[in-house]
Design a protein around this motif. Structure first.
Motif, mmCIF file in Angstrom:
data_model
loop_
_atom_site.group_PDB
_atom_site.id
_atom_site.type_symbol
_atom_site.label_atom_id
_atom_site.label_comp_id
_atom_site.label_asym_id
_atom_site.label_seq_id
_atom_site.Cartn_x
_atom_site.Cartn_y
_atom_site.Cartn_z
ATOM 1 N N THR A 5 37.638 33.123 41.755
ATOM 2 C CA THR A 5 38.465 33.009 42.951
ATOM 3 C C THR A 5 38.717 34.405 43.526
ATOM 4 O O THR A 5 38.638 35.405 42.812
ATOM 5 C CB THR A 5 39.805 32.328 42.636
ATOM 6 O OG1 THR A 5 40.452 33.048 41.571
ATOM 7 C CG2 THR A 5 39.577 30.892 42.193
ATOM 8 N N PRO A 6 39.014 34.504 44.805
ATOM 9 C CA PRO A 6 39.145 35.809 45.459
ATOM 10 C C PRO A 6 40.258 36.668 44.879
ATOM 11 O O PRO A 6 41.347 36.182 44.585
ATOM 12 C CB PRO A 6 39.438 35.444 46.917
ATOM 13 C CG PRO A 6 38.921 34.060 47.078
ATOM 14 C CD PRO A 6 39.129 33.389 45.761
ATOM 15 N N THR A 7 39.964 37.951 44.713
ATOM 16 C CA THR A 7 40.974 38.919 44.274
ATOM 17 C C THR A 7 41.384 39.841 45.418
ATOM 18 O O THR A 7 42.186 40.761 45.211
ATOM 19 C CB THR A 7 40.434 39.772 43.114
ATOM 20 O OG1 THR A 7 39.280 40.497 43.567
ATOM 21 C CG2 THR A 7 40.065 38.902 41.926
ATOM 22 N N GLY A 8 40.816 39.601 46.598
ATOM 23 C CA GLY A 8 41.170 40.415 47.749
ATOM 24 C C GLY A 8 40.478 39.906 49.000
ATOM 25 O O GLY A 8 39.745 38.916 48.983
ATOM 26 N N LYS A 9 40.756 40.592 50.104
ATOM 27 C CA LYS A 9 40.133 40.260 51.386
ATOM 28 C C LYS A 9 39.503 41.513 51.978
ATOM 29 O O LYS A 9 40.040 42.617 51.848
ATOM 30 C CB LYS A 9 41.168 39.709 52.372
ATOM 31 C CG LYS A 9 41.762 38.366 51.997
ATOM 32 C CD LYS A 9 42.756 37.910 53.054
ATOM 33 C CE LYS A 9 43.356 36.552 52.682
ATOM 34 N NZ LYS A 9 44.341 36.101 53.716
ATOM 35 N N VAL A 10 38.356 41.300 52.633
ATOM 36 C CA VAL A 10 37.727 42.374 53.404
ATOM 37 C C VAL A 10 37.867 41.993 54.873
ATOM 38 O O VAL A 10 37.396 40.929 55.292
ATOM 39 C CB VAL A 10 36.248 42.561 53.020
ATOM 40 C CG1 VAL A 10 35.575 43.574 53.943
ATOM 41 C CG2 VAL A 10 36.132 43.005 51.565
ATOM 42 N N ALA A 29 29.239 48.410 55.232
ATOM 43 C CA ALA A 29 30.522 49.108 55.246
ATOM 44 C C ALA A 29 30.978 49.418 56.666
ATOM 45 O O ALA A 29 32.180 49.375 56.972
ATOM 46 C CB ALA A 29 30.416 50.401 54.431
ATOM 47 N N GLY A 30 30.033 49.714 57.565
ATOM 48 C CA GLY A 30 30.382 50.069 58.924
ATOM 49 C C GLY A 30 31.012 48.950 59.719
ATOM 50 O O GLY A 30 31.633 49.198 60.773
ATOM 51 N N ARG A 57 32.873 33.699 51.982
ATOM 52 C CA ARG A 57 33.266 34.175 50.651
ATOM 53 C C ARG A 57 32.070 34.874 50.021
ATOM 54 O O ARG A 57 30.932 34.401 50.114
ATOM 55 C CB ARG A 57 33.731 33.007 49.796
ATOM 56 C CG ARG A 57 34.237 33.394 48.399
ATOM 57 C CD ARG A 57 35.104 32.284 47.845
ATOM 58 N NE ARG A 57 36.378 32.228 48.580
ATOM 59 C CZ ARG A 57 37.156 31.157 48.630
ATOM 60 N NH1 ARG A 57 36.790 30.028 48.023
ATOM 61 N NH2 ARG A 57 38.298 31.206 49.307
ATOM 62 N N GLY A 58 32.340 36.008 49.375
ATOM 63 C CA GLY A 58 31.239 36.757 48.790
ATOM 64 C C GLY A 58 31.667 37.618 47.629
ATOM 65 O O GLY A 58 32.767 37.473 47.088
ATOM 66 N N LEU A 59 30.780 38.543 47.267
ATOM 67 C CA LEU A 59 30.997 39.419 46.121
ATOM 68 C C LEU A 59 31.052 40.862 46.594
ATOM 69 O O LEU A 59 30.223 41.302 47.402
ATOM 70 C CB LEU A 59 29.878 39.228 45.092
ATOM 71 C CG LEU A 59 29.739 37.800 44.542
ATOM 72 C CD1 LEU A 59 28.546 37.693 43.594
ATOM 73 C CD2 LEU A 59 31.021 37.346 43.847
ATOM 74 N N PHE A 60 32.016 41.596 46.092
ATOM 75 C CA PHE A 60 32.386 42.922 46.585
ATOM 76 C C PHE A 60 31.703 44.030 45.782
ATOM 77 O O PHE A 60 31.529 43.925 44.568
ATOM 78 C CB PHE A 60 33.905 43.071 46.479
ATOM 79 C CG PHE A 60 34.450 44.372 46.978
ATOM 80 C CD1 PHE A 60 34.504 44.654 48.328
ATOM 81 C CD2 PHE A 60 34.924 45.329 46.082
ATOM 82 C CE1 PHE A 60 35.021 45.866 48.794
ATOM 83 C CE2 PHE A 60 35.440 46.534 46.525
ATOM 84 C CZ PHE A 60 35.490 46.801 47.894
ATOM 85 N N ASN A 61 31.336 45.121 46.482
ATOM 86 C CA ASN A 61 30.808 46.302 45.803
ATOM 87 C C ASN A 61 31.124 47.540 46.637
ATOM 88 O O ASN A 61 30.501 47.787 47.673
ATOM 89 C CB ASN A 61 29.296 46.187 45.589
ATOM 90 C CG ASN A 61 28.735 47.332 44.754
ATOM 91 O OD1 ASN A 61 29.470 48.230 44.345
ATOM 92 N ND2 ASN A 61 27.442 47.309 44.504
ATOM 93 N N SER A 62 32.078 48.327 46.186
ATOM 94 C CA SER A 62 32.473 49.528 46.918
ATOM 95 C C SER A 62 31.426 50.624 46.846
ATOM 96 O O SER A 62 31.467 51.587 47.623
ATOM 97 C CB SER A 62 33.804 50.062 46.351
ATOM 98 O OG SER A 62 33.620 50.537 45.021
ATOM 99 N N ARG A 67 28.707 46.212 51.560
ATOM 100 C CA ARG A 67 30.021 46.159 50.925
ATOM 101 C C ARG A 67 30.326 44.776 50.368
ATOM 102 O O ARG A 67 30.956 44.634 49.316
ATOM 103 C CB ARG A 67 31.085 46.586 51.937
ATOM 104 C CG ARG A 67 32.428 46.991 51.347
ATOM 105 C CD ARG A 67 32.330 48.058 50.289
ATOM 106 N NE ARG A 67 31.516 49.215 50.597
ATOM 107 C CZ ARG A 67 31.939 50.330 51.191
ATOM 108 N NH1 ARG A 67 33.202 50.425 51.576
ATOM 109 N NH2 ARG A 67 31.138 51.351 51.381
ATOM 110 N N VAL A 68 29.866 43.716 51.061
ATOM 111 C CA VAL A 68 30.051 42.346 50.581
ATOM 112 C C VAL A 68 28.743 41.577 50.794
ATOM 113 O O VAL A 68 28.143 41.658 51.861
ATOM 114 C CB VAL A 68 31.190 41.614 51.331
ATOM 115 C CG1 VAL A 68 31.434 40.240 50.712
ATOM 116 C CG2 VAL A 68 32.461 42.436 51.339
#
Length: 401
Positions: A5-10, A29-30, A57-62, A67-68
């Motif tokens: 489940t989501p741990t944040g929002k972009v 990212a832009g 909904r997706g998967l995050f990578n800083s 980015r998603v």
């Protein structure tokens, strides 16, 4: 255990949501304004518009420019094990129930094709009783044990072998190494069957995931055109185009590659298919084609199937120079009424760019050129309508006077 489940929002910048409502899976990212919450790399996040509306909904990578990576456009769906199992099962159904590629123990085909199967960052290939997997996303790589379990449940392979892509650590922050992921270690040689021909595959050392499955149908087309012709297979790797040509009755085939290991496979494939008219040459392909042109050698059919020349947009001009040089050599090597098969796996080079280049080279060489077919990869490498970048392979068949 990674949360489903989501741990944040972009949050997207204003007026940047449209491509993602249209289901493009890459959020660079832009395009992002800020991150709400404290998602760790690999976590599930929701993508929302600048006004706070749910997009996907997706998967995050800083650590990545992407980015998603997006997987679901349904706010009620968690990205859990059941989700990935259903998505992988849907990919398998295309290959089994629609394309009917799962014929016998020596079948070989792409099982999952990343964005084209709405599974961005994951490629799975079947070679007989074994699977190879490749992860190009940190978040999917972090779920590799779960993915291996699902593949075992759905396909029951003897083993699953992990292959890594050069440079992915720098792009994604993903540190993986080639090796066994599940089950038995595959043997050094796996013999697959393709359109009635046999090919030896080495899953640990072969290029890509072991073999160029995407060229299956293009090899068959070249084979049908090769009867009675003198054939040059440039960048032959394990000899696929040359084997098809020889089996179809080519009078002679010269297969050229810089790799000694590739030519050993090509020799093996010639032997197992009972073909004696194939000559294998180890050489720098650019230099060797230029040398043959200077010597006045000619062929009735030339296949150009080089590796990827550009991995980013900055490299496109240099890549085009490479393709231009190859085609300049080919125009000199092709006899009158010759056939040219121009392959390009550089996704950043479009079909239009390749056609324009081939046309310009033909004009400069004062040759007439007719495009007979515009082809892509085999159907187990589909193109996602929402992500045209998944349509990377071009194969243009031409007749040259």
């Amino acid at each position: 255990m990674i949360s489903a489940t989501p741990t944040g929002k972009v949050v997207l910048k204003p007026k940047r949501a449209l491509p993602f409502y249209a289901r493009h899976p890459w959020v660079f990212a832009g395009a992002t304004e800020r991150v709400e919450g404290t998602p760790a790399d690999g976590d599930v996040v929701d993508l929302v518009s600048s006004t706070g509306n749910f997009v996907a909904r997706g998967l995050f990578n800083s650590q990545s420019k992407i980015r998603v990576r997006l997987y679901s456009w349904d706010e009620a769906v968690p990205l859990d094990r059941a989700f990935f199992k259903e998505r992988i099962a849907r990919a398998i159904a295309l290959r089994h129930d629609v394309l009917h590629l799962n014929h016998g123990s020596a079948a070989a085909y792409r099982v999952v094709f990343s964005e084209a199967d709405v599974l961005s960052g994951m490629v799975v290939d079947r070679y007989g009783d074994y699977l190879t997997v490749q992860f190009t996303s940190l978040a999917i790589g972090m779920r590799r044990e779960m993915i291996a379990e699902i593949l075992t449940e759905l396909l029951n392979p003897k083993g699953i072998y992990l292959r890594t892509e050069k440079g992915i650590g720098q792009l994604e922050g993903l540190e993986l190494h080639d090796g066994l992921l599940a089950g038995e270690t595959p043997p050094a040689e796996i013999m697959i069957e393709e359109n009635g021909l046999k090919f030896a595959v080495n899953l640990a050392e072969g290029q890509k995931t072991g073999y160029y499955l995407d060229q299956r149908d293009n090899r068959a087309v070249v084979g049908r055109l090769a009867t009675g012709r003198r054939v040059l297979d440039a960048f032959c790797y394990s000899g696929g185009f040359g084997v098809y040509a020889a089996k179809a009755g080519a009078s002679e085939v010269e297969s050229v590659d810089a790799s000694e290991a590739a030519l050993r496979l090509a020799d093996r494939n010639a032997v197992v298919n009972g073909l004696s008219q194939i000559t294998l040459t180890q050489a720098d392909v650019f230099n060797y084609l230029g040398k043959m042109a200077t010597e006045g050698r000619t062929f009735d059919l030339v296949v150009l199937d080089p590796p990827k020349f550009a991995r980013n947009r900055a490299a496109i001009p240099q890549a085009l120079q490479g393709y231009r040089k190859l085609h300049q050599h080919a125009m000199k090597l092709l006899a009158k009424d010759g056939i040219l098969a121009s392959c390009c796996c550089t996704g950043l080079i479009t079909s239009e760019m390749l056609e324009d280049l081939i046309s310009q080279v033909a004009v400069d060489a004062r040759r007439d050129l007719q495009i007979l077919e515009r082809r892509g990869p085999a159907a187990d490498h589909p193109v996602a309508a929402a992500c045209r970048e998944s349509g990377y392979l071009k194969c243009i068949i031409s007749r040259v006077w």
